[in-house]
Each structure stands twice: as C-alpha cells, then as structure tokens.
Design a protein around this motif. Sequence first.
Motif, PDB file in Angstrom:
ATOM      1  N   LEU A 268       0.882  -1.006   0.034  1.00 38.82           N
ATOM      2  CA  LEU A 268       0.011   0.089  -0.042  1.00 38.82           C
ATOM      3  C   LEU A 268       0.943   1.292   0.086  1.00 38.82           C
ATOM      4  O   LEU A 268       1.945   1.237   0.701  1.00 38.82           O
ATOM      5  N   LYS A 269       0.560   2.069  -0.897  1.00 35.44           N
ATOM      6  CA  LYS A 269       1.187   3.630  -0.942  1.00 35.44           C
ATOM      7  C   LYS A 269       0.471   4.511  -0.273  1.00 35.44           C
ATOM      8  O   LYS A 269      -0.604   5.157  -0.828  1.00 35.44           O
ATOM      9  N   PRO A 270       0.580   4.807   1.120  1.00 36.07           N
ATOM     10  CA  PRO A 270      -0.251   5.856   1.822  1.00 36.07           C
ATOM     11  C   PRO A 270      -0.202   7.227   1.186  1.00 36.07           C
ATOM     12  O   PRO A 270      -1.508   7.707   1.261  1.00 36.07           O
ATOM     13  N   VAL A 271       0.616   7.543   0.562  1.00 37.08           N
ATOM     14  CA  VAL A 271       0.753   8.966  -0.108  1.00 37.08           C
ATOM     15  C   VAL A 271      -0.224   8.867  -1.353  1.00 37.08           C
ATOM     16  O   VAL A 271      -0.894   9.933  -1.205  1.00 37.08           O
ATOM     17  N   ILE A 272      -0.131   7.865  -1.825  1.00 36.19           N
ATOM     18  CA  ILE A 272      -1.461   7.928  -3.062  1.00 36.19           C
ATOM     19  C   ILE A 272      -2.663   8.031  -2.781  1.00 36.19           C
ATOM     20  O   ILE A 272      -3.528   8.581  -3.045  1.00 36.19           O
ATOM     21  N   ILE A 273      -2.849   7.224  -1.483  1.00 35.42           N
ATOM     22  CA  ILE A 273      -4.386   6.906  -0.891  1.00 35.42           C
ATOM     23  C   ILE A 273      -4.737   8.493  -0.371  1.00 35.42           C
ATOM     24  O   ILE A 273      -6.060   8.491  -0.623  1.00 35.42           O
ATOM     25  N   ASN A 274      -3.947   9.038   0.194  1.00 34.51           N
ATOM     26  CA  ASN A 274      -4.177  10.489   0.903  1.00 34.51           C
ATOM     27  C   ASN A 274      -4.486  11.213  -0.221  1.00 34.51           C
ATOM     28  O   ASN A 274      -5.534  12.136  -0.178  1.00 34.51           O
ATOM     29  N   LYS A 275      -3.816  11.376  -1.416  1.00 35.06           N
ATOM     30  CA  LYS A 275      -3.921  12.099  -2.627  1.00 35.06           C
ATOM     31  C   LYS A 275      -5.468  11.858  -3.392  1.00 35.06           C
ATOM     32  O   LYS A 275      -6.172  12.743  -3.716  1.00 35.06           O
ATOM     33  N   LEU A 276      -5.898  10.539  -2.975  1.00 32.85           N
ATOM     34  CA  LEU A 276      -6.964  10.105  -3.705  1.00 32.85           C
ATOM     35  C   LEU A 276      -8.263  10.573  -2.820  1.00 32.85           C
ATOM     36  O   LEU A 276      -9.300  10.949  -3.356  1.00 32.85           O
ATOM     37  N   LYS A 277      -7.922  10.549  -1.604  1.00 32.26           N
ATOM     38  CA  LYS A 277      -9.143  11.056  -0.587  1.00 32.26           C
ATOM     39  C   LYS A 277      -9.344  12.458  -0.912  1.00 32.26           C
ATOM     40  O   LYS A 277     -10.616  13.135  -0.690  1.00 32.26           O
ATOM     41  N   SER A 278      -8.602  13.396  -1.365  1.00 31.91           N
ATOM     42  CA  SER A 278      -8.667  14.531  -1.520  1.00 31.91           C
ATOM     43  C   SER A 278      -9.567  15.089  -2.711  1.00 31.91           C
ATOM     44  O   SER A 278      -9.949  16.157  -3.120  1.00 31.91           O
ATOM     45  N   ILE A 279      -9.712  14.180  -3.485  1.00 30.31           N
ATOM     46  CA  ILE A 279     -10.480  14.281  -4.877  1.00 30.31           C
ATOM     47  C   ILE A 279     -11.581  14.228  -4.585  1.00 30.31           C
ATOM     48  O   ILE A 279     -12.310  13.246  -4.102  1.00 30.31           O
ATOM     49  N   GLU A 280     -12.722  15.230  -5.251  1.00 34.75           N
ATOM     50  CA  GLU A 280     -14.087  15.361  -5.049  1.00 34.75           C
ATOM     51  C   GLU A 280     -14.642  14.231  -5.958  1.00 34.75           C
ATOM     52  O   GLU A 280     -14.341  14.113  -7.059  1.00 34.75           O
ATOM     53  N   GLY A 281     -15.584  13.138  -5.142  1.00 38.24           N
ATOM     54  CA  GLY A 281     -16.040  12.179  -6.148  1.00 38.24           C
ATOM     55  C   GLY A 281     -15.553  10.728  -5.806  1.00 38.24           C
ATOM     56  O   GLY A 281     -15.973  10.047  -6.360  1.00 38.24           O
ATOM     57  N   ILE A 282     -14.236  10.785  -5.122  1.00 35.75           N
ATOM     58  CA  ILE A 282     -13.649   9.595  -4.600  1.00 35.75           C
ATOM     59  C   ILE A 282     -13.864   9.561  -3.317  1.00 35.75           C
ATOM     60  O   ILE A 282     -13.252  10.285  -2.571  1.00 35.75           O
ATOM     61  N   THR A 283     -14.121   8.238  -3.023  1.00 34.99           N
ATOM     62  CA  THR A 283     -13.974   8.042  -1.486  1.00 34.99           C
ATOM     63  C   THR A 283     -13.351   6.605  -1.239  1.00 34.99           C
ATOM     64  O   THR A 283     -13.398   5.625  -2.020  1.00 34.99           O
ATOM     65  N   VAL A 284     -12.600   6.681  -0.162  1.00 29.14           N
ATOM     66  CA  VAL A 284     -11.657   5.623   0.171  1.00 29.14           C
ATOM     67  C   VAL A 284     -12.435   4.929   1.286  1.00 29.14           C
ATOM     68  O   VAL A 284     -12.281   5.356   2.608  1.00 29.14           O
ATOM     69  N   SER A 285     -12.576   3.651   1.224  1.00 26.94           N
ATOM     70  CA  SER A 285     -12.824   2.855   2.183  1.00 26.94           C
ATOM     71  C   SER A 285     -11.925   1.730   2.864  1.00 26.94           C
ATOM     72  O   SER A 285     -11.613   0.736   1.997  1.00 26.94           O
ATOM     73  N   HIS A 286     -11.327   1.875   4.008  1.00 32.30           N
ATOM     74  CA  HIS A 286     -10.531   1.082   4.532  1.00 32.30           C
ATOM     75  C   HIS A 286     -11.085  -0.146   4.998  1.00 32.30           C
ATOM     76  O   HIS A 286     -12.017   0.020   5.593  1.00 32.30           O
ATOM     77  N   LEU A 287     -10.435  -1.459   4.923  1.00 32.29           N
ATOM     78  CA  LEU A 287     -10.813  -2.579   5.381  1.00 32.29           C
ATOM     79  C   LEU A 287     -11.021  -2.637   7.009  1.00 32.29           C
ATOM     80  O   LEU A 287     -10.172  -1.947   7.580  1.00 32.29           O
ATOM     81  N   THR A 288     -12.024  -3.446   7.351  1.00 33.98           N
ATOM     82  CA  THR A 288     -12.019  -3.515   8.709  1.00 33.98           C
ATOM     83  C   THR A 288     -12.377  -4.836   9.194  1.00 33.98           C
ATOM     84  O   THR A 288     -12.397  -5.878   8.048  1.00 33.98           O
ATOM     85  N   LEU A 289     -11.995  -5.436  10.405  1.00 35.70           N
ATOM     86  CA  LEU A 289     -11.837  -7.052  10.552  1.00 35.70           C
ATOM     87  C   LEU A 289     -13.268  -7.545  10.715  1.00 35.70           C
ATOM     88  O   LEU A 289     -13.658  -8.742  10.201  1.00 35.70           O
ATOM     89  N   ASP A 290     -14.359  -6.819  10.955  1.00 36.00           N
ATOM     90  CA  ASP A 290     -15.779  -7.287  10.916  1.00 36.00           C
ATOM     91  C   ASP A 290     -16.363  -6.704   9.501  1.00 36.00           C
ATOM     92  O   ASP A 290     -16.016  -6.009   8.710  1.00 36.00           O
ATOM     93  N   ASN A 291     -17.663  -6.697   9.466  1.00 39.47           N
ATOM     94  CA  ASN A 291     -18.520  -6.403   8.286  1.00 39.47           C
ATOM     95  C   ASN A 291     -18.985  -4.641   8.461  1.00 39.47           C
ATOM     96  O   ASN A 291     -19.915  -4.475   7.645  1.00 39.47           O
ATOM     97  N   SER A 292     -18.494  -4.106   9.318  1.00 39.72           N
ATOM     98  CA  SER A 292     -19.015  -2.741   9.696  1.00 39.72           C
ATOM     99  C   SER A 292     -18.869  -1.795   8.466  1.00 39.72           C
ATOM    100  O   SER A 292     -19.555  -0.733   8.103  1.00 39.72           O
ATOM    101  N   ASP A 293     -17.635  -1.757   7.592  1.00 42.13           N
ATOM    102  CA  ASP A 293     -17.294  -1.324   6.508  1.00 42.13           C
ATOM    103  C   ASP A 293     -18.166  -1.481   5.476  1.00 42.13           C
ATOM    104  O   ASP A 293     -19.007  -0.558   4.835  1.00 42.13           O
ATOM    105  N   MET A 294     -18.648  -2.718   5.166  1.00 39.33           N
ATOM    106  CA  MET A 294     -19.479  -2.773   4.226  1.00 39.33           C
ATOM    107  C   MET A 294     -20.994  -2.440   4.518  1.00 39.33           C
ATOM    108  O   MET A 294     -21.837  -2.184   3.556  1.00 39.33           O
ATOM    109  N   GLU A 295     -21.502  -2.787   5.748  1.00 39.90           N
ATOM    110  CA  GLU A 295     -22.650  -2.363   6.239  1.00 39.90           C
ATOM    111  C   GLU A 295     -22.964  -0.777   5.974  1.00 39.90           C
ATOM    112  O   GLU A 295     -23.942  -0.343   5.657  1.00 39.90           O
ATOM    113  N   LEU A 296     -21.980   0.084   6.353  1.00 42.88           N
ATOM    114  CA  LEU A 296     -21.797   1.314   6.272  1.00 42.88           C
ATOM    115  C   LEU A 296     -22.197   2.062   4.861  1.00 42.88           C
ATOM    116  O   LEU A 296     -23.009   2.553   4.366  1.00 42.88           O
TER     117      LEU A 296
END
Length: 585
Positions: A268-296
Amino acid sequence: MVQEVMKEIIKNINWEEFHFLRPDFLWLLIPAILIFVIGMFLLQENIKWQKIISPHLRKYMITEGSGMKRFLMHLALFLTISLAIIGLSGPTWKKIELPGKVLETPLVILLDLSQSMMAVDIQPNRLERAKFKINDLITEKPGARIALVGFAGTAHTIIPLTSDYKIINTHVKSLSPKIMPFAGSDLEAALILADTITAVTTAPGTVLVFSDDFDNNSFELLQKYVSNSKNKLIIVPMNTANGSKIPIPNTKSSYFKNTKGEYVISQLKPVIINKLKSIEGITVSHLTLDNSDMELLAKNISKNLEFKEKDKEKEDDWEDYGLWFILPFIALVLFWFRKGWVLFSVLFVFSFSSCQNNEKEAKSKFIDLWLTKDYQAQQLYNSEQYQQAGKTYNSNIRSGIAWYKSGDYEKAIEEFEKDTSAMATYNLGLAYYQNGDYAASAMAFGIAAELDNSLKEKASNNQLVVQRILDGQSQANIDEATEAAPEQIAKNKENKDSEDLGGGGQEAKKEDLKKERKEETVSTDIRKGKEMEFVPDDFKSEKQDNPQKIVMQRLDDDPALFLKRKFIYQVKKTGLKPKKGLTKW
C-alpha cells in the motif's frame, strides 16, 4: 367557480411571453365583427319600422320581443364566436415542463483478478478477503441493481446489472486469476466497461473498486475519470503498508522477481491513498476486521438509491391555453335549446376539437383513456406488427418477445435483461443465441435452469447444445435440440418388468403409474465417467476394461470453467488484446 378559475389564470399570465401559437386564425375576428355590426344594423331597422307601423298592427307585422333581448342575443353570438377564434388561435405564455424522472442508481463492482491479489499479507489472501467483503455487502441488501466486473490484462462482465444477489454470490465464490485470459492489471479498461454498463440509465452510478494496485498512474487515471464521468468512485485498497511477495501461478513457494533478481513486493502507498481522498467524487474505504465497513457502504447506497432528474422545458413547445376559453362561454352554450342558439353548440364543438395542435397525439391520448398500453401492444402483436408492439408494451418480457419476433435481437436482449424472472432469463438465452453470443446464451440458460425447475430440462438441453457449439462439436439449431430432447431421454430408458408395459391404460394400477423408468443398465454394460478439463498424468488407457463403453458426463457445477471459456470466446470474437507494458502480476 368559473369566474374564480378565470381570475386565477389571468392573474398568472406572463404578458411578456404572451403570444398565439396559431395567430393566422385571428383574421377570423374580422368576419365576426362584421356579423356583429350587420346584426346591430338590422336591429336598428326593426326599431324604425316600429315608429312607422300603427300600434294596433305592430303585433301582426313585427315579431314579439324587446330590442334589448335582441341586442343581448347578438352580443352573446359575437362573444361566443370571438372566444372560439381566440381559443383556436392558441393563446400561450408558458413553456411545457417535463417532470423529472425518478431513476434507480446502479452499482458496479470492479474486482481485481490479477496475480498480485493472491498475496497473503491479508489473510487468507487479498482476493479471498475481497470476495468476503462483496458477500458482506450483498448480505446487507443495498437495494441497488449490481453488476460485477473482473479485470486483469483485460476487463470482462461477470454478471450484468441485476437485483438477484444470489447469482452474484454464486459466481463470486469461484473467481480466481486463472479464469482471466491475460495477466496484468488494467484498471482503465475496467472503468470504461463500468461506464458502458451504467449507460443504460441517466442516473449517476457508483463504481466500487477492489484492487491492490494504486500508484501515480492510477491517481491520474482516477482523477480524470471522476472529472469526466457521472459516476462516483469508492475505492477499497486490498493490501497493507508492509506488503507481500507475489506468488507465481501453479507453484507453492515461488515468487515473482524484477530484472535485478529482487522479489517484487506489492504494498500500500499511503501517499497515493491520501491524494485520492482529496479528490471530490472519490471515497476511500479501508478494510475492517468485521463487516461494519460494508454495512456503512450499503446504507449509503440505499440512502441515495433514487435519483430525480431536473424538470426540463421543451425548447419549442408551449402550453396551449386555448382549452380554457371554453369555460367563459359554457354558460352561453347552455342556452343551445333556445330558438336560434343551436349555432352556439356547433361553435363550441368546433373550438374544443380544434385546440389540439397534434392530431395523432390527440388520437393516441383518446385511445389511452380506454385501452391499456399492453392491450394495444397485444393487438399490434396479433397483427404481426412486432416492432410497433415492442415499442408499446409496458411489460419488459412481452416487449422483448415482440422485438425477438421482429428479428431485432439487440433490443430483445435489452428488454429481457430488465426482467430477472426465470422465463425472461430463458428468453434472454434464446436472444443471445440468435445474436451469435453463444457464451452469454449458455450462461443465461444455466441461470434459468437454476431459477425454475419447470424450465430446467429445456434450458439444460439448450445449454448443452450451445456448449457444444462453443467447443466446435456441433452446429445444431437450438430449437431442434429442445424438441429432440424428450426423444433422447426416452432412448436412455427401458422397462424391465412386464407390468410396466400396461401403465398407460385405464385399467392400470396407481402403483404402475408411479413406477419410474429404469436407466439402461441391463442390456448394456455402459458406465458413466466424469469428464475432466485436463487428462491426469497417471491416466493409463490399458487399465480400462473397455474404453469405448465409457460415457463421459460433463459436470459444469463450477461457474469458473464457464467464465473462462466465455472470456476466451469474447477475446477471439472482438480481437480484444491487453495494453502493452502490463506486468505479469
């Protein structure tokens, strides 16, 4: 009541935009004025005669009635004709507004099936975890129609837009890099395919990306995509900051190396991921151990499931207010039964019927009052006007059948894909077959067989025929194969017991009718074997007693084999090739 309505209309008139749709009819006001003037002149002549004739003779020589009544009658005639002419001229001051449609937003899942997704920095591996997350998302029932796309060196549709989440879950379980025709990871091809899938609606869709390959090139690609597409992006990175070595296919402990002989580490390249978060229209969803990320994520999709288009104005189409001019003279027309007033009813009918500026549209609206669209379409279908029937049907499956009958298989496929019932899916297989897409046809028949047991035999037979065509073994017509199936089944069965032969008569016992026919194992020693995709290394023909008597029975329980063949067929048919410069992982 009439006065209040007219006051409200006059109050809301935009005089700056006021004009007539058919101004040439205003010339008719000239003869109307002449009629009124002539009538007034004749009225004056009658008054002169009253002065000349003796009072005791007037009642015999002049019709009874006051001059005021005659004047009011002439005035009513003039007003009625004038209102009819104005209504006929089409007064207007407002453009027609089309209410915005309420559309359902689609969801397209892009799953990376490149070899790097087999890395084990996320247990059990990246691909399996992504499949778990897709299953979690489907379990939460987001409500949207979902399509599934797999991509590696090329991108392919695994499941088109559907509301049947069970089908998606069934196919997800069998996905692996082995089914893809080319190695690599071409996210751009996947995004283009996602736009093609969501083009069926004007509503903005959601593109959910499960991948482990986000670098500077990906950042520029995704930034350009969201700026030019109606869809919004949700990215789920499927790797960790520590990363992992990438295993070589079909090996246990071998890993890819670069030109320097060093192991290739996918991380994983954290710098690239942070740059992607700053773009309007793009959402970054990080993995969770449970299903809370997909539930949201499912809740957000459900919340934005409906999209309403903005109200539109037709550029050159104005609302015709001529019909409202019948209201002021309705009271006048009520006197039609009086002597000399029949003319008013004629003018009323003429004015009312002439306010429609489109005769065909008026006729269509009139028919719609009495007959439903599907009934009208059925009449067209019965008269073999299949194209017109296809346009008229509200029912997707009936519309698809009409287009199929007309020979327009592309439109038939369009309509059948909108209906997820077993019968529509079966018809979709027929349409794909006629259109030459045998891989998709076989897939549709397989799904139809799973959905409805009553179609299982027919759909399975058709699937077998199409599969033989894909394998280059047969070119039989699919309809002939469907009709021949019962005969083929009958040939594989025989009655051993003599009492079975009387099972069809009126004297037959219930026990006889319930007896099942036996498989033909008495007079022959034919055995069944499972057909394998590859011949095993330890296979030795001399160990078989009689190889000619083995009947191979194909078991296509795993959709992976079907998808692999489908993708290869698509590559051959369309000449699809991967981009140059893609890595093997």
